[in-house]
Enzyme design. Structure first.
Site, PDB file in Angstrom:
ATOM      1  N   HIS A 285       0.865  -1.181   0.000  1.00 21.08           N
ATOM      2  CA  HIS A 285       0.000   0.000   0.000  1.00 21.08           C
ATOM      3  C   HIS A 285       0.903   1.233   0.000  1.00 21.08           C
ATOM      4  O   HIS A 285       1.515   1.563   1.023  1.00 21.08           O
ATOM      5  CB  HIS A 285      -0.914  -0.022   1.228  1.00 21.08           C
ATOM      6  CG  HIS A 285      -1.832  -1.204   1.231  1.00 21.08           C
ATOM      7  ND1 HIS A 285      -2.188  -1.878   2.378  1.00 21.08           N
ATOM      8  CD2 HIS A 285      -2.453  -1.830   0.197  1.00 21.08           C
ATOM      9  CE1 HIS A 285      -3.001  -2.873   2.044  1.00 21.08           C
ATOM     10  NE2 HIS A 285      -3.179  -2.873   0.736  1.00 21.08           N
TER      11      HIS A 285
ATOM     12  N   HIS B 284       3.346  -2.581   6.862  1.00 24.95           N
ATOM     13  CA  HIS B 284       2.237  -1.679   6.518  1.00 24.95           C
ATOM     14  C   HIS B 284       2.110  -0.526   7.507  1.00 24.95           C
ATOM     15  O   HIS B 284       2.831  -0.459   8.495  1.00 24.95           O
ATOM     16  CB  HIS B 284       0.915  -2.461   6.543  1.00 24.95           C
ATOM     17  CG  HIS B 284       0.736  -3.415   5.408  1.00 24.95           C
ATOM     18  ND1 HIS B 284      -0.131  -3.186   4.376  1.00 24.95           N
ATOM     19  CD2 HIS B 284       1.326  -4.594   5.146  1.00 24.95           C
ATOM     20  CE1 HIS B 284      -0.088  -4.194   3.519  1.00 24.95           C
ATOM     21  NE2 HIS B 284       0.797  -5.072   3.964  1.00 24.95           N
TER      22      HIS B 284
ATOM     23  N   GLU C 245       1.957  -3.523  11.410  1.00 25.73           N
ATOM     24  CA  GLU C 245       1.247  -2.261  11.177  1.00 25.73           C
ATOM     25  C   GLU C 245       1.820  -1.176  12.081  1.00 25.73           C
ATOM     26  O   GLU C 245       1.943  -1.362  13.290  1.00 25.73           O
ATOM     27  CB  GLU C 245      -0.254  -2.418  11.490  1.00 25.73           C
ATOM     28  CG  GLU C 245      -0.968  -3.435  10.613  1.00 25.73           C
ATOM     29  CD  GLU C 245      -1.370  -2.901   9.250  1.00 25.73           C
ATOM     30  OE1 GLU C 245      -1.167  -1.690   8.995  1.00 25.73           O
ATOM     31  OE2 GLU C 245      -1.877  -3.705   8.434  1.00 25.73           O
TER      32      GLU C 245
ATOM     33  N   GLU D  74       1.332   4.098   2.610  1.00 27.88           N
ATOM     34  CA  GLU D  74       1.846   3.732   3.937  1.00 27.88           C
ATOM     35  C   GLU D  74       3.367   3.855   3.920  1.00 27.88           C
ATOM     36  O   GLU D  74       4.120   2.892   3.982  1.00 27.88           O
ATOM     37  CB  GLU D  74       1.364   2.318   4.291  1.00 27.88           C
ATOM     38  CG  GLU D  74      -0.156   2.275   4.416  1.00 27.88           C
ATOM     39  CD  GLU D  74      -0.758   0.872   4.328  1.00 27.88           C
ATOM     40  OE1 GLU D  74      -1.987   0.777   4.191  1.00 27.88           O
ATOM     41  OE2 GLU D  74      -0.003  -0.116   4.381  1.00 27.88           O
TER      42      GLU D  74
HETATM   43 ZN    ZN Z   1      -1.537  -1.611   4.319  1.00 32.14          ZN
END
Ligand code: ZN
Length: 374
Positions: A164, A257, A333, A167
């Site tokens: 992504h 992420h 994350e 990010e």
């Molecule tokens: Zn992500």
């Protein structure tokens, strides 16, 4: 001077609706061929001495509106130091206020990690001893999918980031991890390189990064929903990586992420895969315990709900890799906001702190590396 606003540069994203005095009305632009949007990065010129009010009026319909609560935008005059600035969210509008002390300022959702910085990182790491650099294939915009092989051990460790592209914290994390992993003197890296071969893709989505996307590649594909059946037309980035994983095998994988809403660093696992084993579960738990000890910036209280047995989504990388290779795989994350337990009033969660967590993640891996041997 009237305000002049642009995002026509590497990784930029904004549409100017109108300006009036020290105020501007703005909108974030959707990812190409997609409805996702949340990443913004723009430059304001003509602002010295003004109390800027920058209103992003379409924030309420963005991908994760809950990400705007208790969020602070980043501002920089030199594009090196990215400070938090006053930010409010109400009635679907994100309003950034800043007393400008420079003629030109840059505003972003998080400290940007441009494609040019990516090339600087790739060039620097590729030149270090013991590093092999290659392209796994080309993207739909014709960029190379950069890949490093580091170490000589028989275990196979995969680290990959930024499926992504908005990010950006994920590639800041890579800077720290790669710097440690290639350090000839670092004892943790020396042992890891001896026991494992590291396969590293620092940016899984260079097209989305250059285009200023939040979540998708050049044709609007969310790469982290393609791992069950990647295609050259929609998701070549995933196809090239998965093909190479099939050659190397995988003993440990970390997919890096950022999360819009949760003010903490956390890890999501693979509890829902069809052939989950106690051995995989024990290795995963042991890694989390090791990372808790390695970094006070990591925690396990906040995170995503754990998938029910056999209900895991195999289109997501972590689940597909854990299932396919009978290994331990996880999604790290990091916050766009801050680590609420260890906040930094000036910078919030920052590129520097991402890099430190990258180093800590390798220290934690040392704790379980011998147990990865089946
Ligand atoms: Zn992500």
């Amino acid at each position: 001077m009237t305000l002049s606003i642009t995002s026509a540069f590497d990784g930029g994203n904004i549409a100017l609706v109108s300006t009036s005095g020290s105020m501007a009305e703005l909108e974030i632009v959707k990812d190409h061929q997609s409805d996702f949007y949340q990443w913004f990065y723009f430059r304001v010129t003509g602002c010295a001495g003004k109390d800027l009010t920058l209103a992003i009026t379409n924030a309420g319909k963005s991908a994760y509106p809950q990400g705007w609560d208790n969020y602070q935008a980043r501002v920089s005059s030199d594009r090196e130091d990215w400070y938090l600035t006053e930010t409010d969210y109400s009635d679907g509008t994100l309003t950034i206020r800043h007393s400008a002390d420079a003629d030109t300022l840059w505003f972003a959702y998080f400290a940007p990690y441009t494609i040019e910085r990516h090339y600087d990182l790739v060039s620097e790491i590729a030149a270090r001893d013991g590093v092999s650099h290659a392209s796994l294939g080309q993207t739909l915009d014709g960029r190379e999918l950069d890949y490093f092989s580091i170490g000589t051990g028989d275990l196979s460790v995969w680290l990959y980031a930024r499926q992504h592209p908005g990010e950006t914290m994920a590639e800041w994390w890579m800077e720290g991890a790669l710097d440690r992993l290639t350090d000839p003197a670092d004892p943790i890296a020396r042992v890891l390189r001896d026991k494992a071969t590291f396969h590293v893709v620092p940016n899984m989505n260079p097209d989305g990064s250059a285009r200023g996307h939040l979540r998708t590649n050049a044709v609007g594909t969310n790469l982290n929903r393609e791992w069950h059946q990647p295609t050259p037309e929609k998701s070549p980035e995933v196809l090239w990586v998965l093909n190479h994983m099939d050659k190397t095998g995988v003993d440990f994988a970390m997919d890096v992420h950022g999360d819009e809403a949760i003010p903490a660093n956390f890890i999501a696992g693979f509890e829902g895969i069809p052939s989950w084993t106690e051995r995989q579960g024990a290795l995963y738990d042991a890694y989390l315990a090791a990372l808790l000890k390695a970094s006070p910036d990591f925690q396990t209280k906040l995170g995503y709900p754990v998938a029910k047995p056999r209900k895991g989504n195999l289109s997501m990388s972590t689940n597909q890799v854990a299932e396919r290779f009978d290994c331990v795989a996880m999604t790290l994350e990091m916050p766009f906001k801050d680590n609420h337990e260890l906040p930094d009033a000036d910078f919030g969660w920052s590129g520097e702190r991402c890099a430190l967590l990258g180093r800590a993640c390798l220290a934690a891996l040392l704790d379980i590396i011998d147990d990865l041997r089946a």
